[in-house]
Motif scaffolding. Structure first.
Motif, short mmCIF file in Angstrom:
data_model
loop_
_atom_site.label_atom_id
_atom_site.label_comp_id
_atom_site.label_asym_id
_atom_site.label_seq_id
_atom_site.Cartn_x
_atom_site.Cartn_y
_atom_site.Cartn_z
N PHE B 11 15.55 26.21 46.59
CA PHE B 11 14.54 27.24 46.29
C PHE B 11 13.20 26.59 46.04
CE2 PHE B 11 18.24 29.95 45.45
CZ PHE B 11 17.86 31.06 46.19
N ALA B 18 20.54 24.85 45.38
CA ALA B 18 21.34 25.95 44.85
C ALA B 18 22.67 25.99 45.60
CB ALA B 18 20.60 27.27 45.00
N LEU B 37 31.46 29.46 38.64
CA LEU B 37 30.85 29.92 37.39
C LEU B 37 29.50 30.58 37.67
CD1 LEU B 37 31.55 26.80 35.17
CD2 LEU B 37 32.82 28.96 35.25
N ASN B 38 28.92 31.14 36.66
CA ASN B 38 27.59 31.73 36.81
C ASN B 38 26.63 30.63 37.27
OD1 ASN B 38 28.25 33.65 33.91
ND2 ASN B 38 28.12 34.41 35.99
N ALA B 40 26.67 29.12 40.11
CA ALA B 40 27.30 28.13 40.96
C ALA B 40 26.73 28.13 42.38
CB ALA B 40 28.81 28.37 41.02
N GLY B 41 26.20 29.28 42.79
CA GLY B 41 25.62 29.37 44.13
C GLY B 41 26.32 30.38 45.02
N LYS B 42 27.14 31.25 44.43
CA LYS B 42 27.88 32.24 45.21
C LYS B 42 26.93 33.24 45.86
CE LYS B 42 30.14 33.68 41.55
NZ LYS B 42 29.62 32.79 40.50
N THR B 43 26.08 33.82 45.02
CA THR B 43 25.17 34.86 45.54
C THR B 43 24.23 34.27 46.59
OG1 THR B 43 25.30 36.10 43.48
CG2 THR B 43 23.38 36.50 44.86
N THR B 44 23.73 33.07 46.31
CA THR B 44 22.83 32.43 47.27
C THR B 44 23.53 32.24 48.62
OG1 THR B 44 21.81 31.30 45.41
CG2 THR B 44 21.30 30.46 47.60
N GLU B 160 30.74 40.02 43.87
CA GLU B 160 31.18 40.52 42.55
C GLU B 160 31.38 42.03 42.60
OE1 GLU B 160 31.01 38.44 39.64
OE2 GLU B 160 29.77 36.77 40.31
N HIS B 192 33.33 35.46 39.50
CA HIS B 192 33.41 34.37 38.55
C HIS B 192 34.65 34.52 37.69
CE1 HIS B 192 30.97 37.43 36.47
NE2 HIS B 192 31.62 37.03 35.41
N1 LIG Z 1 15.34 33.40 44.12
C1 LIG Z 1 15.64 32.27 43.45
N2 LIG Z 1 14.66 31.41 43.15
C2 LIG Z 1 14.95 30.24 42.52
N3 LIG Z 1 16.18 29.88 42.14
C3 LIG Z 1 17.20 30.71 42.41
C4 LIG Z 1 16.97 31.96 43.08
N4 LIG Z 1 18.17 32.58 43.24
C5 LIG Z 1 19.10 31.75 42.68
N5 LIG Z 1 18.50 30.65 42.19
C6 LIG Z 1 19.19 29.52 41.54
O1 LIG Z 1 20.24 29.08 42.39
C7 LIG Z 1 21.38 28.78 41.65
C8 LIG Z 1 22.56 29.57 42.17
O2 LIG Z 1 22.40 30.93 41.85
P1 LIG Z 1 23.33 32.08 42.38
O3 LIG Z 1 22.71 33.38 42.06
O4 LIG Z 1 23.65 31.82 43.78
O5 LIG Z 1 24.61 31.87 41.49
P2 LIG Z 1 25.95 32.73 41.40
O6 LIG Z 1 27.04 31.80 41.68
O7 LIG Z 1 25.86 33.93 42.22
O8 LIG Z 1 25.97 33.13 39.87
P3 LIG Z 1 26.50 34.48 39.14
O9 LIG Z 1 27.94 34.36 38.92
O10 LIG Z 1 25.77 34.45 37.86
O11 LIG Z 1 26.12 35.62 39.98
C9 LIG Z 1 21.05 29.06 40.20
O12 LIG Z 1 20.70 27.83 39.59
C10 LIG Z 1 19.87 29.96 40.26
O13 LIG Z 1 19.02 29.73 39.18
#
Ligand SMILES: Nc1ncnc2c1ncn2[C@@H]1O[C@H](COP(=O)(O)OP(=O)(O)OP(=O)(O)O)[C@@H](O)[C@H]1O
Ligand SMILES: [Mg+2]
Lengths: 492, 304
Positions: B11, B18, B37-38, B40-44, B160, B192
């Motif tokens: 990012f 990420a 975990l929260n 972790a990078g799933k949503t990304t 999720e 998660h």
């Molecule tokens: N738009 C963004 N800009 C900067 N950093 C981001 C952005 N979106 C996600 N991140 C970072 O990327 C990393 C992965 O985030 P992501 O949302 O993919 O996690 P996740 O696994 O989906 O978590 P959760 O279980 O909380 O949904 C995190 O450190 C987050 O801070």
């Protein structure tokens, strides 16, 4: 259904567009009404004004006092009742069809008196003092009494209304009327009254017309357009080329303010008003529309739900941009049409097709510029509130305070108002704000830079032509869009 | 089928990735779990697959189409339900679905009929006159699912999705995903809470700090849910491994022996150890859940 149709509909029916359109309608109503007011205050209902001139001659042991009643068009007014208290008696008479009323007063030898004349018409009574001298060689005969009146044939122009009553009631002989253009009318410079003749002569004044054998005359002031907005001087010359007394007992120049109201001028005022109206509302509309239908959706993540559908980033960018611009174009067209209807209702003219096309095209280009800028910001600024704040700043700086910024820059550079350096700087800076587009267009159309405050000269002197302004407009319409499109493809 | 190769997302330039060099294949006819975990990078990862976030490097191929270079084609075979669905706030469900349908070239009438049908199916038809801004989070998820169903794509991304649904909704979604699997669709489901995937996922990809830790295969999934025996012995020596070997996989962890992959009845094990002169101070049997297994997997990585 084609998504772009949904997007156009969404933009057109958004609160922003509807409210701004309503405001444009409301303000154009006010504008039309105000312009009508401008028009009528420049042309007061001249028929209701009565002006009274007088003169007298001696016949035997009586004065023959003649009054001449005329209205603001220089037309005679009949049935004006004239009364004068003189020598412990009241003498009355009523004006005839030609505007004259005759009174016979006894001569009181060796006595100079200043009686009061009252004249009444339509329930109004006006009083004025007159001077009656004890002998027949008095000042109030053989003097041309001249007033500037509205030309009844063209209420935006003027005529000279002249009353003459010679010794023993004779008519005027041949008079040559000349004029000279004086200073530009400005606050502090206005014409009125008489001026000393100075070195005025037939050779350094301009011939207007000649009149002969008259008690009253009405001559239209058909002056060249260069006289417009200036003080003008009028002189009457006799056949010996000597200046005659006008309105006073000494030879004199008459001084008038000369500002005509032409149909073209009213249109120009209407366009300037439109300029002000659209210069405010169109950028506001473009910025709000861009913010609400793209920027906010982008910053809040709403746009992602659309982007996940089968469309590319550039495709979505372009489709939103064009649906916005089409909706704004429709809004501008509606706004222009409404203004045109009001203009016709209040001022009695429709704008030409060329003017309408010019207005709609220029403001659409202006809207595209602002829209493009907001779209670019939408990709650079991630938070909704920061984006809204930036949009407001863009509006304040480029749409609202650009004129002030031009003034400040000129002040800092030490350019005096009206100087070439000032004008040059103002024009350069105007090209940097999309908001100046229509001002520049209007300057080309009117052939004067007066729409840019503090600027002087003609647009072409500074390279401002339809072509150059169109190029600026195209650049403004296209460059922000292309830039945004590029960013949308490369950045999240 | 979705093929993810070497997928990476930064990012911020020079910042932490990420998602980092992720390789994964989401097969047709399978439910692929995606756990981490929260943060972790799933949503990304899912957003990159959905085409709404641009990868920094690497590729995502959806049924042969690259999500970046051939997005229109790729997007046609993806249905994405985001973690926190977000829609044009003033819109209403049917008209927004007709708008979405336009991207697939579906005409107004067909789209409208289909929209009504789907909204009934996901049980939010009654809210059709409500603006989307007034929907609850669960309703938004249902609407998001509805908007994917307009054309029934081949691949589904559920971020999720069970989170925030009521029990009836969870039941509906679990059944719906099983239906999709039967229809040979590819389903990618992030969570998660690993236990959500029990009795649902065919395999589970574990992600931690943006990196793929492991992929648990179906047979492993079954195994890890079996018991684990933890034995505390004072005098551990090499010989003990020979004794334990027939029972399963033995490992020494911090003075304890952990026995997994249990292969035979262990009721006599404690007696056997004592007979062999081992001083047994503790003997516990636990049924290990995916959860425990998960934390064990990422445990090392996660100690910060
Ligand atoms: N738009 C963004 N800009 C900067 N950093 C981001 C952005 N979106 C996600 N991140 C970072 O990327 C990393 C992965 O985030 P992501 O949302 O993919 O996690 P996740 O696994 O989906 O978590 P959760 O279980 O909380 O949904 C995190 O450190 C987050 O801070
Ligand atoms: Mg997430």
């Amino acid at each position: 259904m084609k998504p772009i149709i949904y997007e156009i509909k969404r933009t057109l029916t958004s609160k922003t567009v509807i409210i701004i359109l309503l405001l444009i309608v409301l303000f154009s109503l006010v504008l039309g009404y105000a312009l009508k007011g401008t028009l009528s205050s420049a042309n007061p209902n001249a028929a209701n004004v009565v002006n009274l001139d007088y003169a007298y001659s001696i016949k035997g042991s009586n004065y023959n006092l003649v009054t001449y009643s005329s209205n603001g068009y220089g037309e005679p007014v009949h049935d004006v009742s004239v009364s004068i208290s003189y020598n412990n008696s009241t003498y009355t008479a009523t004006s005839n069809k030609a505007g004259y009323a005759n009174l016979t007063l006894p001569v009181i030898t060796g006595k100079y008196s200043i009686p009061t004349i009252n004249y009444s018409y339509d329930g109004n009574t006006i009083s004025r003092n007159i001077a009656i001298y004890a002998n027949s060689i008095d000042t109030m005969q053989g003097i041309y009494q001249v007033t500037e009146v509205i030309n009844p044939a063209n209420t935006g122009a003027y005529s000279l209304n002249i009353f003459y009553y010679g010794h023993n009631g004779t008519q005027s002989g041949k008079v040559d009327v000349y004029y000279k253009i004086g200073k530009k009318l400005q606050p502090g410079v206005s014409g009125g009254g008489t001026a000393s003749t100075g070195n005025a002569s037939e050779s350094n004044m301009v011939y207007l017309t000649s009149i002969n054998k008259f008690y009253t005359a009405n001559i239209p002031l058909n002056l060249p357009s260069s006289a417009d907005g200036h003080v003008i001087y009028i002189a009457f010359f006799n056949t010996n080329a000597s200046i005659l007394p006008v309105n006073s007992n000494m030879p004199a120049l008459l001084e008038f303010s000369y500002t005509t109201i032409s149909a073209g001028k009213i249109k120009y005022f209407a366009y300037e008003g439109l300029n002000g109206l659209f210069d405010f509302f169109i950028p506001l509309m473009a910025i709000m529309v861009g913010y609400f239908t793209y920027g906010k959706d982008k910053a809040s993540g709403t746009l992602d739900s659309v982007l996940s559908k089968p469309i590319t980033r550039e495709g979505l960018f372009t489709s939103r941009f064009f649906s916005n611009i089409i909706a704004i174009f429709i809004a501008i067209t509606i706004g222009t049409a409404v203004i045109d209807l009001f203009a016709n209702y209040y001022l009695g003219f429709y704008m030409s097709l060329t003017s309408a096309v010019l207005i709609i095209a220029t403001f659409t280009a202006m809207a595209a510029a602002y829209l493009g800028i907001i779209y670019i910001l939408s990709h650079l600024i991630k938070s909704v509130s920061a984006l809204l704040g930036s949009s407001i700043v863009i509006f304040l700086v480029f749409a609202l305070f650009w004129g002030v910024i031009i003034d400040l820059v000129n002040l800092a550079m030490g350019n005096g108002t009206g100087s070439i350096a000032y004008t040059q700087t103002a024009i350069y800076l105007s090209s940097i704000s999309p908001s100046s587009l229509y001002t520049l267009m209007l300057a080309v159309k009117a052939g004067t830079l007066s729409s840019i405050s503090g600027a002087t000269g003609t647009p072409s002197q500074y390279g401002i032509t339809y072509l150059s302004v169109s190029i600026i407009a195209i650049i403004w319409a296209v460059v922000p869009y292309i830039t945004g499109l590029f960013i949308s493809k490369k950045m999240d | 089928m979705i093929k993810i190769k070497n997928l990476t997302k930064y990012f911020k330039k020079n910042g932490k990735a990420a998602v980092s060099s992720l390789d994964l294949t989401i097969n047709d006819g399978e439910i692929t779990g995606f756990a981490g975990l929260n943060g972790a990078g799933k949503t990304t990862t899912i957003r990159m697959i959905a085409g709404v976030t641009l990868p920094s490097s690497g590729t995502v191929t959806v049924d042969g189409a690259d999500i970046v270079h051939d997005k229109v084609k790729a997007s046609k075979s993806i249905g994405w339900v985001p973690e926190l669905p977000n829609f044009e706030p003033q819109a209403k469900s049917i008209s927004l679905m007709i708008y979405y349908a336009g991207f697939y070239g579906i005409d107004y009438k067909t789209a409208k009929n289909r929209a009504i049908e789907i909204l009934k199916e996901v049980n939010i038809y009654d809210a059709r006159k409500m603006k989307l801004i007034n929907y609850s989070q669960g309703m938004k998820k249902r609407f998001s699912l509805a908007s994917c169903m307009i054309i029934e794509p081949q691949n589904f991304l559920f971020d999720e999705i069970l989170n925030g649904l009521d029990p009836e909704g969870i039941q509906f979604m679990r059944n719906y995903m099983k239906e999709l699997k039967k229809k040979n669709k590819a389903v990618f489901l992030s969570t998660h809470i690993l236990s959500e995937l029990q009795n649902l996922a065919d395999k589970v990809a574990i992600i931690n700090n943006g990196k793929l830790v492991t992929i648990i295969k179906p047979d492993e999934l079954e195994n890890v849910t079996k018991s684990t025996i933890t034995i505390k012995i004072k005098n551990i020596d090499d010989k003990i491994m020979n004794i334990l070997q027939p029972y399963g996989k033995a490992k020494v962890e911090g003075g304890e022996i952990v026995l997994t992959d249990i292969q035979k009845d262990f009721s006599d094990l404690n007696t056997l150890l004592v007979k062999n002169n081992y001083i047994v101070t503790g003997f516990s049997v636990e049924g290990e859940s995916l959860e425990d297994y998960f934390f064990k997997l990422i445990g090392g990585d996660n100690k910060k």
